[in-house]
Motif scaffolding. Structure first.
Motif, PDB file in Angstrom:
ATOM      1  N   LEU A  38       1.062  -1.258  -0.035  1.00 30.01           N
ATOM      2  CA  LEU A  38       0.179  -0.015   0.154  1.00 30.01           C
ATOM      3  C   LEU A  38       0.895   1.147   0.063  1.00 30.01           C
ATOM      4  CD1 LEU A  38      -3.327   0.879   0.280  1.00 30.01           C
ATOM      5  CD2 LEU A  38      -2.350   1.413   2.772  1.00 30.01           C
ATOM      6  N   ALA A  39       1.867   1.384   1.012  1.00 33.91           N
ATOM      7  CA  ALA A  39       2.775   2.604   0.839  1.00 33.91           C
ATOM      8  C   ALA A  39       3.428   2.680  -0.294  1.00 33.91           C
ATOM      9  CB  ALA A  39       3.769   2.330   2.129  1.00 33.91           C
ATOM     10  N   ALA A  40       3.823   1.491  -1.109  1.00 35.43           N
ATOM     11  CA  ALA A  40       4.469   1.798  -2.275  1.00 35.43           C
ATOM     12  C   ALA A  40       3.483   2.302  -3.565  1.00 35.43           C
ATOM     13  CB  ALA A  40       5.215   0.416  -2.840  1.00 35.43           C
ATOM     14  N   LEU A  41       2.239   1.866  -3.328  1.00 36.67           N
ATOM     15  CA  LEU A  41       1.284   2.308  -4.250  1.00 36.67           C
ATOM     16  C   LEU A  41       1.043   3.756  -4.151  1.00 36.67           C
ATOM     17  CD1 LEU A  41      -1.128  -0.674  -4.100  1.00 36.67           C
ATOM     18  CD2 LEU A  41       0.109  -0.230  -6.180  1.00 36.67           C
ATOM     19  N   LEU A  42       1.189   4.107  -3.131  1.00 34.18           N
ATOM     20  CA  LEU A  42       0.965   5.550  -2.690  1.00 34.18           C
ATOM     21  C   LEU A  42       1.995   6.189  -2.889  1.00 34.18           C
ATOM     22  CD1 LEU A  42      -0.952   5.187   0.661  1.00 34.18           C
ATOM     23  CD2 LEU A  42      -2.124   6.047  -1.270  1.00 34.18           C
ATOM     24  N   GLU A  43       3.048   6.114  -3.614  1.00 39.90           N
ATOM     25  CA  GLU A  43       4.234   6.831  -4.019  1.00 39.90           C
ATOM     26  C   GLU A  43       3.989   7.062  -5.514  1.00 39.90           C
ATOM     27  OE1 GLU A  43       7.901   4.643  -3.406  1.00 39.90           O
ATOM     28  OE2 GLU A  43       7.432   5.000  -1.124  1.00 39.90           O
ATOM     29  N   THR A  44       2.793   6.335  -6.110  1.00 42.61           N
ATOM     30  CA  THR A  44       2.525   6.685  -7.474  1.00 42.61           C
ATOM     31  C   THR A  44       1.254   7.236  -7.564  1.00 42.61           C
ATOM     32  OG1 THR A  44       1.694   4.361  -7.818  1.00 42.61           O
ATOM     33  CG2 THR A  44       4.072   4.638  -8.175  1.00 42.61           C
ATOM     34  N   VAL A  45       0.327   6.855  -6.757  1.00 47.18           N
ATOM     35  CA  VAL A  45      -1.110   7.647  -6.940  1.00 47.18           C
ATOM     36  C   VAL A  45      -1.748   7.902  -5.569  1.00 47.18           C
ATOM     37  CG1 VAL A  45      -1.977   5.988  -8.865  1.00 47.18           C
ATOM     38  CG2 VAL A  45      -2.171   5.155  -6.428  1.00 47.18           C
ATOM     39  N   PRO A  46      -2.603   9.037  -5.762  1.00 47.95           N
ATOM     40  CA  PRO A  46      -3.218   9.613  -4.318  1.00 47.95           C
ATOM     41  C   PRO A  46      -3.604   8.818  -3.420  1.00 47.95           C
ATOM     42  CG  PRO A  46      -4.041  10.689  -6.415  1.00 47.95           C
ATOM     43  CD  PRO A  46      -3.150   9.698  -6.889  1.00 47.95           C
ATOM     44  N   GLU A  47      -4.522   7.793  -3.904  1.00 49.53           N
ATOM     45  CA  GLU A  47      -5.287   6.915  -3.194  1.00 49.53           C
ATOM     46  C   GLU A  47      -5.161   5.204  -3.542  1.00 49.53           C
ATOM     47  OE1 GLU A  47      -9.565   7.686  -2.201  1.00 49.53           O
ATOM     48  OE2 GLU A  47      -9.168   9.503  -3.301  1.00 49.53           O
ATOM     49  N   ALA A  48      -5.016   4.521  -2.530  1.00 44.89           N
ATOM     50  CA  ALA A  48      -5.147   2.905  -2.859  1.00 44.89           C
ATOM     51  C   ALA A  48      -5.842   2.186  -2.045  1.00 44.89           C
ATOM     52  CB  ALA A  48      -3.795   2.512  -3.040  1.00 44.89           C
ATOM     53  N   VAL A  49      -6.706   1.171  -2.759  1.00 42.29           N
ATOM     54  CA  VAL A  49      -7.204   0.135  -1.867  1.00 42.29           C
ATOM     55  C   VAL A  49      -6.794  -1.327  -2.009  1.00 42.29           C
ATOM     56  CG1 VAL A  49      -9.496  -0.894  -1.328  1.00 42.29           C
ATOM     57  CG2 VAL A  49      -9.632   1.584  -2.080  1.00 42.29           C
ATOM     58  N   VAL A  50      -6.462  -1.769  -1.076  1.00 44.18           N
ATOM     59  CA  VAL A  50      -5.811  -3.105  -1.468  1.00 44.18           C
ATOM     60  C   VAL A  50      -6.898  -4.265  -0.992  1.00 44.18           C
ATOM     61  CG1 VAL A  50      -3.867  -5.217  -1.228  1.00 44.18           C
ATOM     62  CG2 VAL A  50      -3.616  -2.756  -1.373  1.00 44.18           C
ATOM     63  N   THR A  51      -7.465  -5.242  -1.818  1.00 42.21           N
ATOM     64  CA  THR A  51      -8.607  -6.105  -1.040  1.00 42.21           C
ATOM     65  C   THR A  51      -7.850  -7.250  -0.870  1.00 42.21           C
ATOM     66  OG1 THR A  51      -9.005  -7.217  -3.361  1.00 42.21           O
ATOM     67  CG2 THR A  51     -10.117  -4.981  -2.809  1.00 42.21           C
ATOM     68  N   LEU A  52      -8.282  -7.774   0.391  1.00 40.46           N
ATOM     69  CA  LEU A  52      -7.666  -8.837   1.220  1.00 40.46           C
ATOM     70  C   LEU A  52      -8.724  -9.914   1.256  1.00 40.46           C
ATOM     71  CD1 LEU A  52      -6.160  -6.710   4.012  1.00 40.46           C
ATOM     72  CD2 LEU A  52      -4.870  -7.565   1.985  1.00 40.46           C
ATOM     73  N   GLY A  53      -9.782 -10.166   0.411  1.00 40.29           N
ATOM     74  CA  GLY A  53     -10.646 -11.163   0.544  1.00 40.29           C
ATOM     75  C   GLY A  53     -11.491 -11.248   1.779  1.00 40.29           C
ATOM     76  N   ALA A  54     -11.620 -12.111   2.489  1.00 39.76           N
ATOM     77  CA  ALA A  54     -12.483 -12.209   3.842  1.00 39.76           C
ATOM     78  C   ALA A  54     -11.747 -11.380   4.769  1.00 39.76           C
ATOM     79  CB  ALA A  54     -12.400 -13.899   4.229  1.00 39.76           C
ATOM     80  N   ASP A  55     -10.484 -10.883   4.448  1.00 38.72           N
ATOM     81  CA  ASP A  55     -10.008 -10.117   5.783  1.00 38.72           C
ATOM     82  C   ASP A  55     -10.265  -8.382   5.591  1.00 38.72           C
ATOM     83  OD1 ASP A  55      -8.798 -11.877   7.155  1.00 38.72           O
ATOM     84  OD2 ASP A  55      -7.168 -12.418   6.060  1.00 38.72           O
ATOM     85  N   GLY A  56     -11.146  -8.235   4.548  1.00 43.40           N
ATOM     86  CA  GLY A  56     -11.664  -7.101   4.031  1.00 43.40           C
ATOM     87  C   GLY A  56     -10.563  -6.160   3.032  1.00 43.40           C
ATOM     88  N   VAL A  57     -10.390  -4.800   3.504  1.00 45.35           N
ATOM     89  CA  VAL A  57      -9.593  -4.109   2.661  1.00 45.35           C
ATOM     90  C   VAL A  57      -8.432  -3.225   3.588  1.00 45.35           C
ATOM     91  CG1 VAL A  57     -11.105  -3.902   0.811  1.00 45.35           C
ATOM     92  CG2 VAL A  57     -10.893  -2.162   2.743  1.00 45.35           C
ATOM     93  N   LEU A  58      -7.465  -2.867   2.979  1.00 49.17           N
ATOM     94  CA  LEU A  58      -6.606  -1.876   3.575  1.00 49.17           C
ATOM     95  C   LEU A  58      -6.602  -0.551   2.569  1.00 49.17           C
ATOM     96  CD1 LEU A  58      -4.346  -1.761   5.791  1.00 49.17           C
ATOM     97  CD2 LEU A  58      -2.792  -2.645   4.197  1.00 49.17           C
ATOM     98  N   TYR A  59      -6.893   0.274   3.077  1.00 47.87           N
ATOM     99  CA  TYR A  59      -7.246   1.850   2.423  1.00 47.87           C
ATOM    100  C   TYR A  59      -6.126   2.856   2.611  1.00 47.87           C
ATOM    101  CZ  TYR A  59      -8.886   6.282   1.061  1.00 47.87           C
ATOM    102  OH  TYR A  59      -9.020   7.461   0.732  1.00 47.87           O
ATOM    103  N   GLY A  60      -5.650   3.443   1.786  1.00 47.72           N
ATOM    104  CA  GLY A  60      -4.737   4.601   2.188  1.00 47.72           C
ATOM    105  C   GLY A  60      -4.663   5.719   1.245  1.00 47.72           C
TER     106      GLY A  60
END
Ligand code: ATP
Length: 295
Positions: free
Chosen positions: A200-222
């Motif tokens: 997620l931290a690496a994605l936020l170096e390239t775009v302003p917002e990121a959502v990583v989906t984790l299946g039954a564990d939900g999502v991580l949003y940044g």
């Protein structure tokens, strides 16, 4: 009134054969069942967004074969605007899927008409004008995705990229993306980071917002400059998780287009996705707005 959303992407006919064990090269086996199911990540996200309450325009291509007619009809039946869906010479996109007794599957995707969507076409700019969100995936050629992202961005739409199938993302695409929405495998493939927080931290170096989906564990949003947030999945008895990611994306985009804040939009999307995993199929399992609101 319903917010306007556009989806630029793929549409496939999924041809699914159910067998006990998939045939080895040169072998013939008898299957148990066959299903023909409209799919493709673009079309699935369009159906998810339409069912979740948006006015949706689809931009893409089908072939001049029987599947093309059926795929167009399916989108129309969901109330999706298809003037941006071109019919081109040749075959429609097809996903040839073999599902074994234990649920393991193997898939051959033949892009067909999807492979012709290399640029914006006449009329596409008018369709993108005034949309609140533009959904993009990577099942069509990169040059077309970049052109659509650029146009969407310049017309003021929130651009949401599902980077699937994962592949290197050129800077000219990333600079036009507002939200990137990979699952954890795609996030790892793109960033080289197996840990979702690091990805997620690496994605936020390239775009302003990121959502990583984790299946039954939900999502991580940044969001750039803010602490990451974990939004849990809604607990359900899973029946078939196919299409959960596309349902999540379509519903998330609708809530964002309605002006909801990111966390509210993520909770709305989690409800939609949970409802979809309780039912079989991809587009056939996507919940309506009334079902999401009542859940
Ligand atoms: P798929 O390829 O199966 O369509 P995906 O790999 O793109 O899905 P996932 O991370 O598996 O995406 O799931 C997307 C979202 O769907 C999750 O963040 C979650 O909200 C919901 N979801 C997925 N699986 C479950 C589950 N077993 N129970 C509840 N919600 C789920």
């Amino acid at each position: 009134s319903a917010p306007r959303i556009a989806v630029f992407g793929s549409v496939n006919m999924d041809l699914v054969a159910y067998v006990d064990v998939a045939p080895a090269s040169g072998e013939t086996v008898q299957g148990r069942e066959f299903r023909q199911i409209p799919g493709g990540k673009g079309a699935n996200q369009a159906v998810a967004a339409a069912r979740a309450g948006a006015e949706v325009a689809f931009l893409g291509a089908v072939g001049d074969d029987a599947f093309g007619v059926q795929l167009r009809t399916t989108l129309v039946d969901h109330g999706i605007e298809v003037s941006g869906l071109r019919t081109v010479a040749g075959t429609s996109g097809v996903a040839h899927i073999v599902v074994e007794g234990d649920g393991a599957n193997s898939i051959i995707v033949v892009p067909g008409a999807n492979g012709t969507v290399t640029a914006l076409r006449e009329g596409d700019i008018q369709l993108l004008d005034g949309v609140r969100a533009l959904l993009l995936q990577l099942e069509t050629p990169m040059s077309g995705v970049v052109a659509a992202a650029r146009a969407g961005r310049s017309l003021g739409a929130t651009t949401v990229l599902t980077p699937a199938p994962a592949r290197p993302l050129p800077p000219e695409l990333l600079e036009c993306v507002d939200v990137i929405l990979p699952n954890q495998h795609e996030a790892a493939a793109i960033t080289g980071q197996d840990d979702p927080e690091r990805a997620l931290a690496a994605l936020l170096e390239t775009v302003p917002e990121a959502v990583v989906t984790l299946g039954a564990d939900g999502v991580l949003y940044g969001r750039r400059g803010a602490d990451p947030v974990r939004v849990p999945a809604v607990r359900v008895e899973p029946v078939d998780t196919t299409g959960a990611g596309d349902t999540f994306c379509g519903a998330f985009a609708v809530a964002r287009a309605e002006g909801r804040d990111p966390e509210t939009a993520l909770r709305f999307a989690a409800k939609a996705a949970a409802l979809s995993v309780r039912r079989h199929g991809a587009s056939t399992s996507m919940p309506t707005r009334a079902e999401i609101d009542a859940f």
